[in-house]
Design a protein around this motif. Structure first.
Motif, PDB file in Angstrom:
ATOM      1  N   ILE A  50       0.717  -1.267  -0.056  1.00  0.00           N
ATOM      2  CA  ILE A  50       0.106  -0.027   0.167  1.00  0.00           C
ATOM      3  C   ILE A  50       0.949   1.455  -0.166  1.00  0.00           C
ATOM      4  CG2 ILE A  50      -1.647   1.237   1.340  1.00  0.00           C
ATOM      5  CD1 ILE A  50      -3.022  -1.415   2.286  1.00  0.00           C
ATOM      6  N   LEU A  51       2.008   1.199   0.829  1.00  0.00           N
ATOM      7  CA  LEU A  51       2.732   2.283   0.877  1.00  0.00           C
ATOM      8  C   LEU A  51       3.498   2.665  -0.515  1.00  0.00           C
ATOM      9  CD1 LEU A  51       4.712   1.827   4.274  1.00  0.00           C
ATOM     10  CD2 LEU A  51       3.099   3.934   3.662  1.00  0.00           C
ATOM     11  N   LEU A  52       3.924   1.598  -1.240  1.00  0.00           N
ATOM     12  CA  LEU A  52       4.559   1.526  -2.530  1.00  0.00           C
ATOM     13  C   LEU A  52       3.488   2.354  -3.394  1.00  0.00           C
ATOM     14  CD1 LEU A  52       6.968  -0.795  -4.038  1.00  0.00           C
ATOM     15  CD2 LEU A  52       5.376   0.577  -5.490  1.00  0.00           C
ATOM     16  N   ILE A  53       2.228   1.995  -3.278  1.00  0.00           N
ATOM     17  CA  ILE A  53       1.073   2.449  -4.437  1.00  0.00           C
ATOM     18  C   ILE A  53       0.896   3.914  -4.130  1.00  0.00           C
ATOM     19  CG2 ILE A  53      -1.130   2.393  -5.320  1.00  0.00           C
ATOM     20  CD1 ILE A  53      -0.836  -1.020  -4.889  1.00  0.00           C
ATOM     21  N   GLY A  61       1.950   9.272 -10.059  1.00  0.00           N
ATOM     22  CA  GLY A  61       1.610   8.077 -10.863  1.00  0.00           C
ATOM     23  C   GLY A  61       0.411   7.456 -10.414  1.00  0.00           C
ATOM     24  N   ASN A  62       0.137   6.398 -11.158  1.00  0.00           N
ATOM     25  CA  ASN A  62      -1.073   5.781 -10.953  1.00  0.00           C
ATOM     26  C   ASN A  62      -0.662   4.494 -10.258  1.00  0.00           C
ATOM     27  OD1 ASN A  62      -0.315   4.149 -13.261  1.00  0.00           O
ATOM     28  ND2 ASN A  62      -1.427   5.150 -14.525  1.00  0.00           N
ATOM     29  N   ILE A  63      -1.961   3.671 -10.081  1.00  0.00           N
ATOM     30  CA  ILE A  63      -1.858   2.400  -9.381  1.00  0.00           C
ATOM     31  C   ILE A  63      -1.151   1.534 -10.214  1.00  0.00           C
ATOM     32  CG2 ILE A  63      -3.268   0.572  -8.599  1.00  0.00           C
ATOM     33  CD1 ILE A  63      -5.392   2.608  -7.608  1.00  0.00           C
ATOM     34  N   ALA A 192      10.744   3.267  -3.676  1.00  0.00           N
ATOM     35  CA  ALA A 192      10.552   2.704  -4.854  1.00  0.00           C
ATOM     36  C   ALA A 192       9.461   3.249  -5.381  1.00  0.00           C
ATOM     37  CB  ALA A 192      10.422   1.218  -4.741  1.00  0.00           C
ATOM     38  N   GLY A 193       8.202   3.606  -4.881  1.00  0.00           N
ATOM     39  CA  GLY A 193       6.945   4.194  -5.059  1.00  0.00           C
ATOM     40  C   GLY A 193       7.207   5.424  -5.584  1.00  0.00           C
ATOM     41  N   SER A 194       7.968   6.318  -4.926  1.00  0.00           N
ATOM     42  CA  SER A 194       8.378   7.771  -5.065  1.00  0.00           C
ATOM     43  C   SER A 194       8.976   7.699  -6.516  1.00  0.00           C
ATOM     44  CB  SER A 194       9.254   8.104  -4.226  1.00  0.00           C
ATOM     45  OG  SER A 194       8.482   8.285  -2.676  1.00  0.00           O
TER      46      SER A 194
END
Lengths: 296, 296
Positions: A50-53, A61-63, A192-194
């Motif tokens: 969830i944190l990554l998304i 960015g999108n899911i 990584a998500g960022s």
């Protein structure tokens, strides 16, 4: 409550994606597929994916562009739990109220299920790199995840945790264990998500600070819950740290200090996120509060 | 002999590179560094890394461009041996005449040493991707290695091997175990090297056939050596397959058939390499002969 709806929504997105993998039937090695699936689908907060998304969304960015990496991250987390529960390690029979992997399958299968979840995480991440036309962003995100998972990251924390068992340890050692065993993967998820979302270096550094603070508060809360938590809500026995003579934040600093430090780190995390002027940043503020107040 | 000099030369190149990694000192998690190093540097033929480098050279690549991937490949092979030797798996005390990892270190450390060697292999491969300016070739090579190592590759073979223990198995199951447990990483080494070297699709397909044949002959020879080998040269007990009631190529087909099949697969491998008009191809021809005649 709005935050809890949001949390539930993203948890479902992750769960649905997890259900799509490891669907093979009738392979000669079928047992390992079932064993991997068993642990992967046996609950959990899904905090890291969830944190990554959410970090990806924070920067526009999108899911869709983060979902596969988030699944890979959950696989790395799950493999570490399977191996942690083994008789030679923590020797736990239950996790989240369900039998641990090696209690359902053979110990040998549990070892291999852990191995193959770790390997499969990389298989998925490499697929994503290729699917995104060998994009640098995806390689960089995979790099952060890899470096945070190895012996200089999460595994390093597990090692020090194991060799510190049944010993009196100092606060420096405890902080090392918490930082590496727990915070590294939380930080990696956020960074990584960022990266996938398109954050710049300054933004990434700010997020690193946030990660650090929620990582510590996550672990302090875990140590508190092991003493004052409700067994039925936690899904595992209370007092297991004491039984195993494990040093915890509470045993070293006392309950009062643990609670006030928990609050202090939460406040630091919240203050950092207030700097971001985005609707998405509210989720991260609420999340810091939630991690402090959670009951499991 | 020229071939043996060449083999020795490349083995030394690999050994020297292996000695350069895991040199950290005085880390809190020092024990895992030593445990990883212990198994990584405790001998072995270094067949997979040599194949990777040589395949790269076969298509005009150089050692430098393949060495890091070859080290990563040896780490994956080594991790699989550490976990294979664990009490819950094959429960072996010796490998190559030396105590197995969990006999020197704790079982818990051995599990984590395996985990971190696997993870470190990916850390190194990702570093190589980045160092080569995010080159597609390196991503593709890493992809082949990843897919060959997971539950649809090597681990799949280990699983079927374990669930087949103490059972009568048919030739189809034995072939599956051999193909996945042993041949997959040999094939991945050759294909990854070929990709880095610049091979085209047709060349890669030809090399796949060669890999398949030397993979099978490698395993048949292993099964033969377990019966007629010299304990002191092998560095492990003879007859361990019989003791463990493991089905082998010899127990299913008999010694005569095993020997003639070994020769047949070797000839097939040799014939394939004769098609390549390159000085380097002689090494692969000699290697097929060597794998058939080896005594350990």
């Amino acid at each position: 409550m709005d935050f809890y709806n949001e949390l539930e929504k993203y948890k479902n997105i992750v769960e649905n994606e997890l259900k799509k993998v490891l669907n093979e039937l009738d392979l000669p090695q079928q047992e390992i597929v079932e064993s991997m699936r068993y642990s992967l689908l046996s609950g959990g907060k899904r905090l890291r994916p969830i944190l990554l998304i959410k970090s990806c969304e924070l920067f526009g960015g999108n899911i869709k562009s983060a979902i596969k990496l988030s699944i890979a991250m959950e696989m790395i987390h799950t493999y570490s739990l399977i191996h942690d529960d083994l008789p030679a390690m923590d020797d736990d029979d239950y996790r989240r109220g369900q039998l641990t992997n090696h209690k359902v399958y053979d110990e040998s299968i549990a070892i291999l299920a852990g191995d193959s979840l770790l390997n499969y995480a990389y298989e998925l991440m490499i697929d994503e790199v290729i699917a995104n036309d060998y994009s640098k962003k995806y390689v960089d995100a995979m790099n952060i995840i890899a470096k945070s998972s190895g012996y200089k990251g999460m595994i390093g924390g597990q090692v020090v945790d194991i060799i510190s068992e049944k010993k009196q340890i100092d606060d420096k050692t405890l902080n090392f264990i918490h930082k590496y065993k727990t915070s590294k993967l939380i930080e990696a998820s956020i960074i990584a998500g960022s990266i996938i979302g398109g954050a710049n270096t300054q933004e990434i550094n700010t997020l690193k600070k946030y990660s650090e603070y929620i990582g510590i508060s996550f672990q302090i809360k875990d140590d508190i819950l092991d003493i004052v938590g409700d067994k039925n809500i936690l899904g595992k026995d209370i007092g297991s740290d004491i039984d195993k003579k494990k040093s915890t934040y509470v045993s070293i600093y006392g309950m009062e200090r643990a609670k006030s430090d928990l609050n202090m780190y939460k406040e630091k995390a919240v203050n950092i996120m207030r700097k971001f002027e985005s609707d998405e940043s509210f989720f991260f503020i609420d999340l810091a509060e939630y991690l402090t107040k959670r009951v499991n």
